[in-house]
Design a protein around this motif. Structure first.
Motif, PDB file in Angstrom:
ATOM      1  N   ARG A   1      -3.942  -0.601  16.363  1.00 33.32           N
ATOM      2  CA  ARG A   1      -4.471   0.665  15.844  1.00 33.32           C
ATOM      3  C   ARG A   1      -3.893   0.969  14.460  1.00 33.32           C
ATOM      4  N   VAL A   2      -2.586   0.752  14.301  1.00 33.13           N
ATOM      5  CA  VAL A   2      -1.924   1.054  13.032  1.00 33.13           C
ATOM      6  C   VAL A   2      -2.542   0.236  11.898  1.00 33.13           C
ATOM      7  N   ILE A   3      -2.643  -1.060  12.101  1.00 36.02           N
ATOM      8  CA  ILE A   3      -3.123  -1.927  11.026  1.00 36.02           C
ATOM      9  C   ILE A   3      -4.599  -1.679  10.738  1.00 36.02           C
ATOM     10  N   ARG A   4      -5.407  -1.498  11.791  1.00 40.05           N
ATOM     11  CA  ARG A   4      -6.839  -1.291  11.566  1.00 40.05           C
ATOM     12  C   ARG A   4      -7.108   0.005  10.790  1.00 40.05           C
ATOM     13  N   VAL A   5      -6.478   1.100  11.204  1.00 38.78           N
ATOM     14  CA  VAL A   5      -6.760   2.370  10.539  1.00 38.78           C
ATOM     15  C   VAL A   5      -6.169   2.397   9.131  1.00 38.78           C
ATOM     16  N   ASP A   6      -5.011   1.774   8.935  1.00 39.39           N
ATOM     17  CA  ASP A   6      -4.413   1.753   7.594  1.00 39.39           C
ATOM     18  C   ASP A   6      -5.237   0.890   6.647  1.00 39.39           C
ATOM     19  N   HIS A   7      -5.744  -0.222   7.170  1.00 32.84           N
ATOM     20  CA  HIS A   7      -6.629  -1.058   6.362  1.00 32.84           C
ATOM     21  C   HIS A   7      -7.875  -0.271   5.959  1.00 32.84           C
ATOM     22  N   ALA A   8      -8.454   0.463   6.899  1.00 29.14           N
ATOM     23  CA  ALA A   8      -9.650   1.260   6.598  1.00 29.14           C
ATOM     24  C   ALA A   8      -9.337   2.345   5.579  1.00 29.14           C
ATOM     25  N   GLY A   9      -8.168   2.986   5.722  1.00 28.20           N
ATOM     26  CA  GLY A   9      -7.792   4.037   4.792  1.00 28.20           C
ATOM     27  C   GLY A   9      -7.598   3.527   3.381  1.00 28.20           C
ATOM     28  N   GLU A  10      -6.930   2.384   3.263  1.00 25.05           N
ATOM     29  CA  GLU A  10      -6.707   1.827   1.927  1.00 25.05           C
ATOM     30  C   GLU A  10      -8.013   1.312   1.324  1.00 25.05           C
ATOM     31  N   TYR A  11      -8.891   0.797   2.180  1.00 27.82           N
ATOM     32  CA  TYR A  11     -10.203   0.363   1.686  1.00 27.82           C
ATOM     33  C   TYR A  11     -10.989   1.563   1.166  1.00 27.82           C
ATOM     34  N   GLY A  12     -10.977   2.655   1.952  1.00 26.91           N
ATOM     35  CA  GLY A  12     -11.677   3.860   1.515  1.00 26.91           C
ATOM     36  C   GLY A  12     -11.110   4.412   0.221  1.00 26.91           C
ATOM     37  N   ALA A  13      -9.780   4.394   0.084  1.00 23.36           N
ATOM     38  CA  ALA A  13      -9.146   4.880  -1.142  1.00 23.36           C
ATOM     39  C   ALA A  13      -9.570   4.033  -2.338  1.00 23.36           C
ATOM     40  N   ASN A  14      -9.667   2.730  -2.140  1.00 24.14           N
ATOM     41  CA  ASN A  14     -10.131   1.849  -3.212  1.00 24.14           C
ATOM     42  C   ASN A  14     -11.545   2.209  -3.654  1.00 24.14           C
ATOM     43  N   ARG A  15     -12.400   2.506  -2.683  1.00 21.94           N
ATOM     44  CA  ARG A  15     -13.776   2.844  -3.025  1.00 21.94           C
ATOM     45  C   ARG A  15     -13.853   4.197  -3.741  1.00 21.94           C
ATOM     46  N   ILE A  16     -12.979   5.145  -3.349  1.00 26.15           N
ATOM     47  CA  ILE A  16     -12.947   6.437  -4.032  1.00 26.15           C
ATOM     48  C   ILE A  16     -12.563   6.259  -5.494  1.00 26.15           C
ATOM     49  N   TYR A  17     -11.502   5.480  -5.745  1.00 25.76           N
ATOM     50  CA  TYR A  17     -11.075   5.268  -7.133  1.00 25.76           C
ATOM     51  C   TYR A  17     -12.123   4.484  -7.915  1.00 25.76           C
ATOM     52  N   ALA A  18     -12.839   3.575  -7.240  1.00 23.10           N
ATOM     53  CA  ALA A  18     -13.917   2.848  -7.921  1.00 23.10           C
ATOM     54  C   ALA A  18     -15.002   3.823  -8.368  1.00 23.10           C
ATOM     55  N   GLY A  19     -15.335   4.782  -7.514  1.00 21.38           N
ATOM     56  CA  GLY A  19     -16.330   5.783  -7.877  1.00 21.38           C
ATOM     57  C   GLY A  19     -15.858   6.661  -9.018  1.00 21.38           C
TER      58      GLY A  19
END
Length: 232
Positions: free
Chosen positions: A66-84
């Motif tokens: 759970r820790v790794i999956r949700v943290d991976h998703a969070g960092e992926y989402g943050a990357n997409r926010i900064y890309a936008g």
């Protein structure tokens, strides 16, 4: 200023609607088998995490999963926010500031990509959704101006730091020695997210239109994203 805010808000609603439609199509492809889980997922293998006692054979695998999956998703989402944000503000005076924070988020994502492979953690099935919605959120808030982008940064990074603190407490209660090196990773990333939070405040996040409302809405979305990504 009010007209600019209304225009930006309208774009954000439209972008989110388009994002939702694209995400539904992507999730349908997931359900029909276009993307498949790692072939080794679920196998009992012994992978050592650096030099620590943390292996697939002796950890609470469900918790680490759970820790790794949700943290991976969070960092992926943050990357997409900064890309936008960079798509809208990349050539402005605040562009280098956003780029620097984005570069750190890229390092965070790279680390969690490595951990997912090492511990055979599948990504959340909502990745296509976070891809589109994250970019739309970043671009939409950036259209409100520098202050809007920084308000988004403050809201998201504060939520992520709070989430990391919860994970740290959980792993400390489980076995601080066994999870020592995972804890070091989470603490480091938590501290860098807090730095981003402070940078946002230093760059006039609180001057964004309807700052308190905008922050509350984004953080509510973050809580939902965390809940869903942990479980799906």
């Amino acid at each position: 200023m009010f007209g600019r805010c209304a225009q930006g808000s309208g774009y954000l609603v439209t972008a989110m609607s388009c994002a939702g439609a694209a995400a539904v199509r992507s999730l349908w492809r997931l359900r029909t088998g276009a993307l498949r889980p790692l072939p080794a997922y679920g196998r009992r293998i012994s992978v050592r995490f650096y030099s620590s006692r943390m292996t697939l054979d002796n950890i609470n695998w469900a918790a680490v999963d759970r820790v790794i999956r949700v943290d991976h998703a969070g960092e992926y989402g943050a990357n997409r926010i900064y890309a936008g944000q960079m798509a809208v503000l990349g050539r402005t005076s605040v562009g280098p500031v956003i780029q620097k924070m984005w570069d750190q988020e890229k390092d965070h994502l790279k680390k969690f990509n490595e951990l997912m492979v090492a511990f055979r953690v599948r990504p959340t099935i909502l990745m296509p959704f976070w891809n589109v919605v994250g970019f739309a959120l970043g671009a939409g808030t950036a259209l409100l101006g520098k202050e809007g982008a920084m308000a988004c940064t403050v809201a998201v990074e504060e939520s992520i730091a709070h989430h990391y603190n919860n994970q740290i407490r959980t792993l400390m209660e489980e076995d601080p020695e066994k999870y020592e090196e995972l804890l070091q990773v989470i603490r480091k990333f938590r501290d860098e997210e807090l730095e981003h939070h402070d940078i946002g405040l230093e760059h006039d996040a609180q001057l964004a239109p309807a700052y308190a409302i905008l922050k509350s809405v984004i953080q509510a979305g973050c809580r939902v994203a965390i809940y869903l990504s942990e479980r799906f």
